[in-house]
Design a protein around this motif. Structure first.
Motif, mmCIF file in Angstrom:
data_model
loop_
_atom_site.group_PDB
_atom_site.id
_atom_site.type_symbol
_atom_site.label_atom_id
_atom_site.label_comp_id
_atom_site.label_asym_id
_atom_site.label_seq_id
_atom_site.Cartn_x
_atom_site.Cartn_y
_atom_site.Cartn_z
ATOM 1 N N ILE A 54 38.423 -41.333 8.711
ATOM 2 C CA ILE A 54 38.445 -40.077 9.462
ATOM 3 C C ILE A 54 38.308 -38.962 8.440
ATOM 4 O O ILE A 54 39.214 -38.736 7.635
ATOM 5 N N ILE B 241 42.254 -41.808 6.034
ATOM 6 C CA ILE B 241 42.293 -40.484 6.666
ATOM 7 C C ILE B 241 42.337 -39.443 5.556
ATOM 8 O O ILE B 241 43.202 -39.502 4.675
ATOM 9 N N LEU C 208 36.321 -35.127 16.844
ATOM 10 C CA LEU C 208 37.574 -35.856 16.697
ATOM 11 C C LEU C 208 38.080 -36.259 18.085
ATOM 12 O O LEU C 208 37.918 -35.516 19.051
ATOM 13 N N LYS D 155 42.477 -40.323 20.376
ATOM 14 C CA LYS D 155 42.869 -41.611 19.807
ATOM 15 C C LYS D 155 42.974 -41.523 18.286
ATOM 16 O O LYS D 155 43.895 -42.088 17.669
ATOM 17 N N GLU D 156 42.041 -40.791 17.674
ATOM 18 C CA GLU D 156 42.091 -40.616 16.215
ATOM 19 C C GLU D 156 43.276 -39.738 15.815
ATOM 20 O O GLU D 156 43.907 -39.973 14.777
ATOM 21 N N ARG E 249 46.231 -41.850 15.684
ATOM 22 C CA ARG E 249 46.214 -42.641 14.454
ATOM 23 C C ARG E 249 46.711 -41.809 13.267
ATOM 24 O O ARG E 249 47.450 -42.315 12.406
#
Length: 375
Positions: A2, A319, A362, A365-366, A369
Protein backbone atom coordinates in the motif's frame (compact mmCIF):
# COMPACT_ATOMS: atom_id res chain seq x y z
CA UNK A 1 2.25 -2.86 -1.00
CA UNK A 2 0.00 0.00 0.00
CA UNK A 3 1.84 3.13 -1.15
CA UNK A 4 1.70 6.43 0.68
CA UNK A 5 0.29 8.14 -2.38
CA UNK A 6 -1.04 7.12 -5.78
CA UNK A 7 -1.90 9.83 -8.34
CA UNK A 8 -5.52 9.60 -9.48
CA UNK A 9 -6.34 9.98 -13.17
CA UNK A 10 -9.88 10.80 -14.23
CA UNK A 11 -9.45 9.38 -17.76
CA UNK A 12 -9.78 12.70 -19.57
CA UNK A 13 -6.22 13.95 -19.03
CA UNK A 14 -4.71 12.54 -22.22
CA UNK A 15 -7.77 13.53 -24.25
CA UNK A 16 -7.41 17.17 -23.23
CA UNK A 17 -3.63 17.09 -23.69
CA UNK A 18 -4.16 15.78 -27.24
CA UNK A 19 -6.66 18.57 -27.85
CA UNK A 20 -4.20 21.16 -26.56
CA UNK A 21 -1.44 19.83 -28.81
CA UNK A 22 -3.77 19.74 -31.82
CA UNK A 23 -4.71 23.37 -31.23
CA UNK A 24 -1.19 24.45 -32.06
CA UNK A 25 -1.02 26.49 -28.85
CA UNK A 26 0.93 24.56 -26.26
CA UNK A 27 3.34 27.15 -24.83
CA UNK A 28 0.98 28.44 -22.14
CA UNK A 29 -1.80 30.94 -21.48
CA UNK A 30 -4.08 29.28 -24.00
CA UNK A 31 -7.56 27.82 -23.80
CA UNK A 32 -6.98 25.42 -20.91
CA UNK A 33 -5.01 27.93 -18.87
CA UNK A 34 -7.90 30.37 -19.17
CA UNK A 35 -10.50 27.71 -18.30
CA UNK A 36 -8.62 26.70 -15.14
CA UNK A 37 -8.02 30.26 -13.99
CA UNK A 38 -11.62 31.29 -14.55
CA UNK A 39 -12.87 28.26 -12.63
CA UNK A 40 -10.86 29.16 -9.54
CA UNK A 41 -11.86 32.81 -9.70
CA UNK A 42 -15.56 32.04 -10.09
CA UNK A 43 -15.92 29.10 -7.70
CA UNK A 44 -13.78 30.20 -4.77
CA UNK A 45 -13.93 33.97 -4.81
CA UNK A 46 -10.21 34.35 -5.48
CA UNK A 47 -9.06 37.54 -7.13
CA UNK A 48 -7.07 37.23 -10.35
CA UNK A 49 -5.61 33.72 -10.70
CA UNK A 50 -2.46 32.83 -12.61
CA UNK A 51 -1.37 29.23 -13.11
CA UNK A 52 2.30 28.59 -12.41
CA UNK A 53 4.65 25.68 -12.92
CA UNK A 54 4.71 25.05 -9.16
CA UNK A 55 3.58 26.43 -5.83
CA UNK A 56 7.22 27.41 -5.34
CA UNK A 57 6.94 29.69 -8.38
CA UNK A 58 3.74 31.22 -7.03
CA UNK A 59 5.49 32.01 -3.74
CA UNK A 60 8.45 33.51 -5.59
CA UNK A 61 6.07 35.73 -7.56
CA UNK A 62 4.46 36.81 -4.28
CA UNK A 63 7.84 37.77 -2.83
CA UNK A 64 8.57 39.93 -5.88
CA UNK A 65 5.11 41.52 -5.82
CA UNK A 66 5.30 42.71 -2.22
CA UNK A 67 8.73 44.15 -2.89
CA UNK A 68 10.88 42.03 -0.60
CA UNK A 69 14.31 43.62 -0.21
CA UNK A 70 17.47 42.44 1.56
CA UNK A 71 16.99 42.79 5.29
CA UNK A 72 13.20 42.58 5.27
CA UNK A 73 11.76 40.10 7.76
CA UNK A 74 9.05 37.54 7.00
CA UNK A 75 7.23 35.57 9.69
CA UNK A 76 6.19 31.98 8.96
CA UNK A 77 5.99 28.60 10.71
CA UNK A 78 9.15 26.55 11.10
CA UNK A 79 7.12 23.41 10.39
CA UNK A 80 6.73 23.81 6.62
CA UNK A 81 8.33 22.85 3.32
CA UNK A 82 11.50 24.65 2.22
CA UNK A 83 9.68 26.38 -0.66
CA UNK A 84 7.89 28.63 1.83
CA UNK A 85 11.03 30.39 3.12
CA UNK A 86 13.13 29.89 -0.03
CA UNK A 87 10.92 32.23 -2.05
CA UNK A 88 11.72 35.09 0.32
CA UNK A 89 15.33 34.14 1.05
CA UNK A 90 16.01 34.43 -2.68
CA UNK A 91 15.01 38.12 -2.44
CA UNK A 92 17.29 38.67 0.57
CA UNK A 93 14.74 38.36 3.38
CA UNK A 94 15.43 37.20 6.90
CA UNK A 95 13.02 34.47 7.97
CA UNK A 96 11.57 34.70 11.46
CA UNK A 97 10.17 31.31 12.35
CA UNK A 98 7.09 30.95 14.55
CA UNK A 99 6.26 27.91 16.63
CA UNK A 100 3.35 25.60 15.86
CA UNK A 101 0.30 25.35 18.07
CA UNK A 102 -0.22 22.43 20.40
CA UNK A 103 -3.06 20.75 18.52
CA UNK A 104 -1.85 20.95 14.92
CA UNK A 105 1.27 22.14 13.06
CA UNK A 106 -0.23 25.50 12.02
CA UNK A 107 1.61 28.51 13.41
CA UNK A 108 0.64 29.61 16.90
CA UNK A 109 -1.11 32.92 16.22
CA UNK A 110 -0.58 34.03 19.82
CA UNK A 111 3.19 34.17 19.21
CA UNK A 112 3.14 36.27 16.02
CA UNK A 113 2.86 39.79 17.40
CA UNK A 114 5.94 39.44 19.60
CA UNK A 115 7.99 38.55 16.51
CA UNK A 116 7.14 41.74 14.63
CA UNK A 117 9.86 44.39 14.29
CA UNK A 118 10.15 47.56 12.17
CA UNK A 119 11.73 45.35 9.50
CA UNK A 120 8.80 42.92 9.27
CA UNK A 121 7.19 42.95 5.81
CA UNK A 122 4.87 39.96 5.71
CA UNK A 123 3.25 37.04 7.51
CA UNK A 124 3.02 33.73 5.66
CA UNK A 125 0.52 31.35 7.30
CA UNK A 126 0.68 27.76 6.07
CA UNK A 127 -2.62 25.87 6.15
CA UNK A 128 -1.17 22.50 7.12
CA UNK A 129 -3.14 19.50 5.80
CA UNK A 130 -5.71 21.96 4.47
CA UNK A 131 -6.69 22.97 8.03
CA UNK A 132 -7.20 26.72 8.25
CA UNK A 133 -5.07 28.98 10.39
CA UNK A 134 -7.01 31.55 12.40
CA UNK A 135 -7.19 34.05 9.57
CA UNK A 136 -9.24 36.68 11.42
CA UNK A 137 -6.50 36.99 14.02
CA UNK A 138 -3.72 37.00 11.42
CA UNK A 139 -5.41 39.61 9.21
CA UNK A 140 -6.08 41.78 12.27
CA UNK A 141 -2.40 41.68 13.27
CA UNK A 142 -1.35 42.40 9.68
CA UNK A 143 -3.70 45.37 9.41
CA UNK A 144 -2.54 46.92 12.68
CA UNK A 145 1.12 46.60 11.68
CA UNK A 146 0.69 47.35 7.96
CA UNK A 147 1.95 43.92 6.85
CA UNK A 148 1.16 41.76 3.85
CA UNK A 149 -0.36 38.30 4.31
CA UNK A 150 0.55 35.58 1.83
CA UNK A 151 -1.35 32.33 2.37
CA UNK A 152 0.65 29.21 1.65
CA UNK A 153 -2.37 27.19 0.60
CA UNK A 154 -0.38 24.43 -1.11
CA UNK A 155 -2.46 21.76 0.66
CA UNK A 156 -5.67 23.74 1.00
CA UNK A 157 -7.68 23.57 -2.21
CA UNK A 158 -11.41 23.16 -1.48
CA UNK A 159 -10.89 24.06 2.18
CA UNK A 160 -12.68 26.89 3.96
CA UNK A 161 -12.55 29.26 6.93
CA UNK A 162 -15.51 30.76 8.75
CA UNK A 163 -14.64 34.06 10.38
CA UNK A 164 -16.24 35.94 13.25
CA UNK A 165 -18.62 37.53 10.75
CA UNK A 166 -20.05 34.08 9.99
CA UNK A 167 -18.98 34.21 6.35
CA UNK A 168 -17.44 31.06 4.95
CA UNK A 169 -14.43 31.86 2.75
CA UNK A 170 -12.17 29.62 0.69
CA UNK A 171 -8.63 29.38 1.96
CA UNK A 172 -6.50 31.40 -0.42
CA UNK A 173 -9.14 34.11 -0.79
CA UNK A 174 -8.37 35.93 2.47
CA UNK A 175 -4.74 37.09 2.34
CA UNK A 176 -3.40 39.68 -0.08
CA UNK A 177 -1.89 36.81 -2.08
CA UNK A 178 -2.06 33.02 -1.95
CA UNK A 179 -0.10 30.12 -3.44
CA UNK A 180 -1.49 26.69 -4.35
CA UNK A 181 0.09 23.41 -5.41
CA UNK A 182 -1.08 20.81 -7.92
CA UNK A 183 1.84 18.46 -7.28
CA UNK A 184 1.00 14.79 -7.70
CA UNK A 185 0.58 14.40 -3.92
CA UNK A 186 -2.21 17.00 -3.74
CA UNK A 187 -5.99 16.54 -3.99
CA UNK A 188 -6.13 17.68 -7.62
CA UNK A 189 -2.96 17.40 -9.64
CA UNK A 190 -1.09 18.22 -12.81
CA UNK A 191 2.12 16.35 -12.00
CA UNK A 192 3.91 19.55 -11.11
CA UNK A 193 1.99 22.80 -11.10
CA UNK A 194 0.70 25.60 -8.97
CA UNK A 195 -1.25 28.85 -8.92
CA UNK A 196 -1.01 32.37 -7.55
CA UNK A 197 -4.25 33.96 -6.36
CA UNK A 198 -4.06 37.76 -6.31
CA UNK A 199 -6.70 39.12 -3.96
CA UNK A 200 -5.33 42.66 -3.69
CA UNK A 201 -6.07 44.48 -6.94
CA UNK A 202 -2.96 46.66 -6.67
CA UNK A 203 -0.88 43.61 -7.64
CA UNK A 204 -2.88 42.32 -10.62
CA UNK A 205 -1.27 44.22 -13.47
CA UNK A 206 2.28 43.71 -12.26
CA UNK A 207 1.68 40.02 -11.49
CA UNK A 208 0.83 39.35 -15.11
CA UNK A 209 4.03 41.09 -16.22
CA UNK A 210 6.20 39.13 -13.77
CA UNK A 211 4.43 35.94 -14.91
CA UNK A 212 5.39 36.71 -18.52
CA UNK A 213 9.15 37.08 -17.90
CA UNK A 214 8.88 40.79 -17.09
CA UNK A 215 7.13 41.71 -20.34
CA UNK A 216 3.70 43.16 -21.11
CA UNK A 217 3.12 40.35 -23.59
CA UNK A 218 -0.34 39.44 -22.26
CA UNK A 219 -1.53 43.04 -22.64
CA UNK A 220 -0.18 43.03 -26.20
CA UNK A 221 -2.14 39.92 -27.18
CA UNK A 222 -5.28 41.48 -25.73
CA UNK A 223 -4.69 44.51 -27.94
CA UNK A 224 -4.11 46.85 -25.01
CA UNK A 225 -0.66 47.94 -26.23
CA UNK A 226 0.71 48.13 -29.78
CA UNK A 227 3.96 46.35 -28.94
CA UNK A 228 5.41 44.54 -25.98
CA UNK A 229 8.79 44.73 -24.32
CA UNK A 230 10.76 44.27 -21.13
CA UNK A 231 9.08 46.46 -18.50
CA UNK A 232 9.88 44.79 -15.14
CA UNK A 233 11.69 41.88 -13.54
CA UNK A 234 10.10 38.47 -13.98
CA UNK A 235 10.70 34.90 -14.98
CA UNK A 236 9.13 32.02 -16.88
CA UNK A 237 6.47 31.25 -14.32
CA UNK A 238 3.53 30.21 -16.52
CA UNK A 239 3.06 26.51 -17.33
CA UNK A 240 2.49 24.95 -20.73
CA UNK A 241 -0.98 24.18 -22.03
CA UNK A 242 -0.16 20.49 -21.56
CA UNK A 243 -0.04 21.00 -17.79
CA UNK A 244 -3.19 23.15 -17.83
CA UNK A 245 -5.06 20.58 -19.95
CA UNK A 246 -4.18 17.84 -17.46
CA UNK A 247 -5.33 20.06 -14.58
CA UNK A 248 -8.65 20.83 -16.31
CA UNK A 249 -9.54 17.11 -16.33
CA UNK A 250 -8.94 17.08 -12.58
CA UNK A 251 -10.96 20.26 -11.98
CA UNK A 252 -13.95 18.75 -13.80
CA UNK A 253 -13.93 15.96 -11.21
CA UNK A 254 -13.00 17.95 -8.12
CA UNK A 255 -16.25 17.31 -6.25
CA UNK A 256 -16.13 13.56 -6.86
CA UNK A 257 -12.47 13.49 -5.81
CA UNK A 258 -13.21 15.49 -2.67
CA UNK A 259 -16.23 13.40 -1.70
CA UNK A 260 -14.22 10.20 -1.96
CA UNK A 261 -11.24 11.56 -0.03
CA UNK A 262 -13.51 12.87 2.75
CA UNK A 263 -15.25 9.51 2.96
CA UNK A 264 -11.90 7.73 3.36
CA UNK A 265 -10.64 10.31 5.87
CA UNK A 266 -13.74 9.90 8.01
CA UNK A 267 -13.47 6.12 7.90
CA UNK A 268 -9.84 6.39 9.04
CA UNK A 269 -10.82 8.74 11.87
CA UNK A 270 -13.60 6.53 13.17
CA UNK A 271 -11.38 3.44 13.15
CA UNK A 272 -8.36 5.15 14.71
CA UNK A 273 -10.52 6.85 17.33
CA UNK A 274 -11.34 3.42 18.77
CA UNK A 275 -7.69 2.75 19.61
CA UNK A 276 -6.18 6.24 19.99
CA UNK A 277 -6.28 6.36 23.79
CA UNK A 278 -5.08 2.79 24.12
CA UNK A 279 -1.87 3.43 22.17
CA UNK A 280 -1.50 7.11 23.17
CA UNK A 281 -1.75 8.82 19.80
CA UNK A 282 -3.27 12.19 18.95
CA UNK A 283 -5.68 12.36 16.02
CA UNK A 284 -6.17 15.44 13.82
CA UNK A 285 -8.20 18.21 15.46
CA UNK A 286 -10.19 20.49 13.18
CA UNK A 287 -10.97 23.91 14.75
CA UNK A 288 -14.59 25.07 14.65
CA UNK A 289 -13.70 27.78 12.14
CA UNK A 290 -12.10 25.32 9.70
CA UNK A 291 -13.27 22.64 7.30
CA UNK A 292 -11.48 19.43 6.39
CA UNK A 293 -10.49 18.96 2.74
CA UNK A 294 -9.09 15.48 3.45
CA UNK A 295 -5.67 16.36 2.07
CA UNK A 296 -3.96 13.98 4.45
CA UNK A 297 -4.60 11.79 7.46
CA UNK A 298 -1.93 12.24 10.11
CA UNK A 299 -1.44 11.12 13.68
CA UNK A 300 0.98 12.27 16.37
CA UNK A 301 2.76 9.95 18.79
CA UNK A 302 4.18 10.59 22.24
CA UNK A 303 7.79 10.12 21.17
CA UNK A 304 10.15 9.66 18.24
CA UNK A 305 10.77 6.09 19.38
CA UNK A 306 7.08 5.25 19.30
CA UNK A 307 6.73 6.69 15.80
CA UNK A 308 9.79 4.82 14.55
CA UNK A 309 8.35 1.60 15.96
CA UNK A 310 5.09 1.99 14.06
CA UNK A 311 6.75 3.06 10.81
CA UNK A 312 8.75 -0.17 10.92
CA UNK A 313 5.71 -2.23 11.88
CA UNK A 314 3.74 -0.82 8.93
CA UNK A 315 6.69 -1.38 6.59
CA UNK A 316 6.85 -5.02 7.62
CA UNK A 317 3.23 -5.30 6.48
CA UNK A 318 4.05 -3.63 3.12
CA UNK A 319 2.47 -0.31 4.07
CA UNK A 320 4.34 2.92 3.43
CA UNK A 321 3.68 5.61 6.05
CA UNK A 322 5.95 8.64 6.20
CA UNK A 323 6.82 11.46 8.57
CA UNK A 324 6.89 15.01 7.25
CA UNK A 325 8.90 18.19 7.76
CA UNK A 326 12.05 18.69 9.80
CA UNK A 327 11.77 22.01 11.67
CA UNK A 328 13.44 24.55 9.40
CA UNK A 329 14.86 26.64 12.23
CA UNK A 330 17.20 23.72 12.98
CA UNK A 331 17.97 22.84 9.35
CA UNK A 332 21.58 22.67 8.10
CA UNK A 333 21.05 25.80 6.02
CA UNK A 334 19.23 28.03 8.48
CA UNK A 335 20.14 27.00 12.04
CA UNK A 336 22.98 29.53 12.24
CA UNK A 337 20.60 32.28 11.05
CA UNK A 338 17.83 31.43 13.54
CA UNK A 339 17.61 33.67 16.61
CA UNK A 340 17.95 30.80 19.06
CA UNK A 341 14.34 30.58 20.28
CA UNK A 342 13.24 27.06 21.19
CA UNK A 343 10.21 26.11 19.09
CA UNK A 344 8.88 23.30 21.21
CA UNK A 345 5.75 22.35 19.28
CA UNK A 346 7.40 22.48 15.87
CA UNK A 347 10.12 20.13 17.12
CA UNK A 348 7.45 17.90 18.67
CA UNK A 349 5.69 17.47 15.32
CA UNK A 350 9.06 16.89 13.64
CA UNK A 351 9.63 13.92 15.94
CA UNK A 352 6.12 12.55 16.32
CA UNK A 353 3.87 13.27 13.31
CA UNK A 354 3.16 10.42 10.89
CA UNK A 355 1.19 10.56 7.64
CA UNK A 356 -0.79 7.47 6.70
CA UNK A 357 -1.65 6.46 3.12
CA UNK A 358 -4.54 8.47 1.67
CA UNK A 359 -5.43 8.57 -2.01
CA UNK A 360 -8.54 8.29 -4.18
CA UNK A 361 -8.24 4.56 -4.97
CA UNK A 362 -7.53 3.51 -1.38
CA UNK A 363 -10.21 1.15 -0.10
CA UNK A 364 -11.83 0.77 3.30
CA UNK A 365 -10.48 -2.77 3.39
CA UNK A 366 -6.96 -1.38 2.98
CA UNK A 367 -7.61 1.15 5.73
CA UNK A 368 -8.69 -1.73 7.98
CA UNK A 369 -5.36 -3.41 7.17
CA UNK A 370 -3.46 -0.22 8.06
CA UNK A 371 -5.33 0.35 11.32
CA UNK A 372 -4.80 -3.28 12.33
CA UNK A 373 -1.07 -2.57 12.49
CA UNK A 374 -1.68 -0.30 15.47
CA UNK A 375 -3.40 -2.96 17.54
Amino acid sequence: MIPFNKPYLTGKETEYITDAVASGKISGNGKYTQKCQQFFEQHYGFGKCLLTTSCTDALEMAAILIGIQPGDEVIMPSYTFVSTPNAFVLRGAKIVFADSGTENPNMDVATIEALITPKTKAIVPVHYAGIACDMDAIMDIAKRHNLFVIEDAAQAIESFYTGKDGVKKALGSIGHLAAFSFHETKNIISGEGGMLAINDSQFVERAEIIWEKGTNRSAFFRGEVDKYGWVDIGSSFLPSEVIAAFLWAQIENILAIQNKRKQLWQYYFEKMQLIADEISIQLPKIPEYATNNAHMFFVSFESLEQRTHYIQKLKEKDILAVFHYISLHSSPYYHTKHDGRVLTNSDKFTDTLLRLPLFFELTEKEIDRIVACFN
